[in-house]
Design an enzyme around this catalytic site. Structure first.
Site, PDB file in Angstrom:
ATOM      1  N   GLY A 155       0.793  -1.218   0.000  1.00  0.00           N
ATOM      2  CA  GLY A 155       0.000   0.000   0.000  1.00  0.00           C
ATOM      3  C   GLY A 155       0.829   1.273   0.000  1.00  0.00           C
ATOM      4  O   GLY A 155       0.474   2.254  -0.652  1.00  0.00           O
ATOM      5  N   THR A 156       1.942   1.267   0.716  1.00  0.00           N
ATOM      6  CA  THR A 156       2.784   2.471   0.783  1.00  0.00           C
ATOM      7  C   THR A 156       3.327   2.834  -0.590  1.00  0.00           C
ATOM      8  O   THR A 156       3.284   4.000  -0.998  1.00  0.00           O
ATOM      9  CB  THR A 156       3.937   2.266   1.781  1.00  0.00           C
TER      10      THR A 156
ATOM     11  N   SER B  12      -3.090  -3.685   0.134  1.00  0.00           N
ATOM     12  CA  SER B  12      -1.931  -4.386   0.667  1.00  0.00           C
ATOM     13  C   SER B  12      -2.396  -5.763   1.121  1.00  0.00           C
ATOM     14  O   SER B  12      -3.268  -5.876   1.996  1.00  0.00           O
ATOM     15  CB  SER B  12      -1.334  -3.605   1.846  1.00  0.00           C
ATOM     16  N   ALA B  13      -1.845  -6.817   0.530  1.00  0.00           N
ATOM     17  CA  ALA B  13      -2.365  -8.177   0.719  1.00  0.00           C
ATOM     18  C   ALA B  13      -2.324  -8.644   2.163  1.00  0.00           C
ATOM     19  O   ALA B  13      -3.183  -9.422   2.596  1.00  0.00           O
ATOM     20  CB  ALA B  13      -1.590  -9.154  -0.165  1.00  0.00           C
TER      21      ALA B  13
ATOM     22  N   CYS C  83       3.009   1.268  11.986  1.00  0.00           N
ATOM     23  CA  CYS C  83       4.264   1.890  11.581  1.00  0.00           C
ATOM     24  C   CYS C  83       4.933   2.619  12.736  1.00  0.00           C
ATOM     25  O   CYS C  83       6.097   2.984  12.660  1.00  0.00           O
ATOM     26  CB  CYS C  83       4.022   2.860  10.433  1.00  0.00           C
TER      27      CYS C  83
END
Length: 377
Positions: free
Chosen positions: A71-72, A200-201, A328
């Site tokens: 995703g980032t 994001s998986a 994060c």
């Protein structure tokens, strides 16, 4: 003592079916998709089949899906493209976005001299739609609105239909970080015309290090990586074949079981809320996380009535994994920028914990967690 995992907004346990499929792919499907021989063609076919299957879940075409490392990267690819390739001179976002968006916007503001505006949010983390319209109407500069579908810390669900309508009214582009939504909520991009979304998986029981960006048809893509012509030139680097196939499998399982998993997790979350309230009526919930209609059923952000700096550590020592903010920032002493934005000083000084659930979470695990919280508090 069996460890208890309640940090599923950070990452999820990989589904056994996904592990099995990826293992088979590693053993049997090891060709480079860019190679023209039969091994390469087999790998290429597998990747393109996965792309088509993923696209179907969102009612879009396969050509609109670009595979990334997560995703980032997808957020970075979209935001950089908006400015460097699509003529965006102004970005409107909020101060409670994921840092993948916030830090990228700040970088683009400094490096490309774009205008950066922040829409107001209230004490619950709700976006002020009137202020957003005021911002949109204040300038004729090409504008991108970037607001996340589900907040990764407090679970608030954004009214993407309302945002999409405002963007259409003022001819603005709309990007939504949908990492916490995909695999848990249905998104039909024909019904809700968002221009860019990301996935994001590892947020829906797939592997880490793989995701995708959706670019609405008609937008050219300027790559951030150079050196090859993979992903139709949008992203150089040999495709992560096994992880792409694992992501497609995980998404397929998630969407097929969506209603079943949602019903189960909603009941589990309600039970947890009731048990927490029985500990103390002074326990409160950040954002809209206790409202099942307005928050994700996977996230509950709890504010305890005291400051206990050792609470997360004590839970970890008891075998219970949770988070004090976004993943994060886990382990850092910076605290949550989301909670800092929406809470007053008194409430910000209290200890907040994010509990997040998955289909593997059990009622027994909730009971053990409640018992430990009673002991610690």
């Amino acid at each position: 003592m069996k460890a208890i995992y309640l940090d599923n907004a950070a990452t999820t346990q990989i589904d056994e079916e996904v592990v099995s499929l990826m293992l088979t792919s590693m053993q049997e499907n090891y060709g480079n998709p860019s190679s023209t021989h039969q091994f390469g063609r087999k790998a290429k076919t597998a990747v393109e089949t996965a792309r088509k299957n993923i696209a179907k879940h969102f009612n879009v075409s396969a050509s609109e899906i670009v595979f990334t490392a997560g995703g980032t990267e997808a957020d970075n690819l979209i935001l950089n493209n908006a400015v460097l390739n699509l003529g965006v001179k102004r970005i409107i976002t909020s101060k409670i976005e994921h840092h993948a968006v916030l830090h990228t916007c700040e970088f683009l503001q400094k490096s490309q001299n774009i205008s950066l505006d922040f829409v107001k949010v209230d004490e619950f983390g709700n976006v002020n739609l009137d202020h957003l319209e005021e911002l949109l109407s204040a300038s004729d500069d090409k504008t991108l609105v970037s607001l996340m579908h589900i907040n990764n810390e407090i679970g608030n669900i954004l009214n993407v239909d309302a945002i999409s309508a405002l963007c259409k009214k003022y001819d603005a582009l709309f990007h939504s970080d949908t990492v916490q939504a995909i695999g848990h909520f249905k998104i039909d991009l024909k019904e809700t015309p968002i221009d860019f979304i990301v996935a994001s998986a590892h947020k829906f029981h797939g592997p880490k290090g793989v995701g995708f960006a959706y670019f609405k048809k008609g937008f050219g893509i300027l790559p951030m990586f150079f050196g090859g012509d993979q992903e139709r030139g949008a992203r150089s680097s040999t495709e992560n074949v096994h992880s792409i196939l694992g992501m497609e499998k995980a998404l397929s399982i998630a969407m097929n079981q969506l209603e079943k998993d949602r019903n189960y997790l909603e009941s589990l979350k309600l039970y947890f809320i009731a048990e927490l309230k029985s500990i103390s009526d002074k326990i409160e919930f950040n954002g809209l996380s206790s409202n099942l209609d307005k928050s994700s059923y996977t996230i509950l952000n709890v504010r305890f009535p005291v400051m206990n700096a050792m609470l997360l550590f004590s839970l970890d020592m008891a075998g219970i994994a949770v988070s004090g903010g976004s993943a994060c920032q886990s382990g850092s002493n910076k605290g949550s920028h989301v909670l800092a934005e929406i809470l007053n000083d008194t409430n910000a000084d209290k200890t907040s914990v994010r509990f997040s659930f998955s289909k593997f979470t059990t009622k027994k695990e909730i009971d053990i967690t409640i018992a430990k919280l009673i002991e610690l508090l």
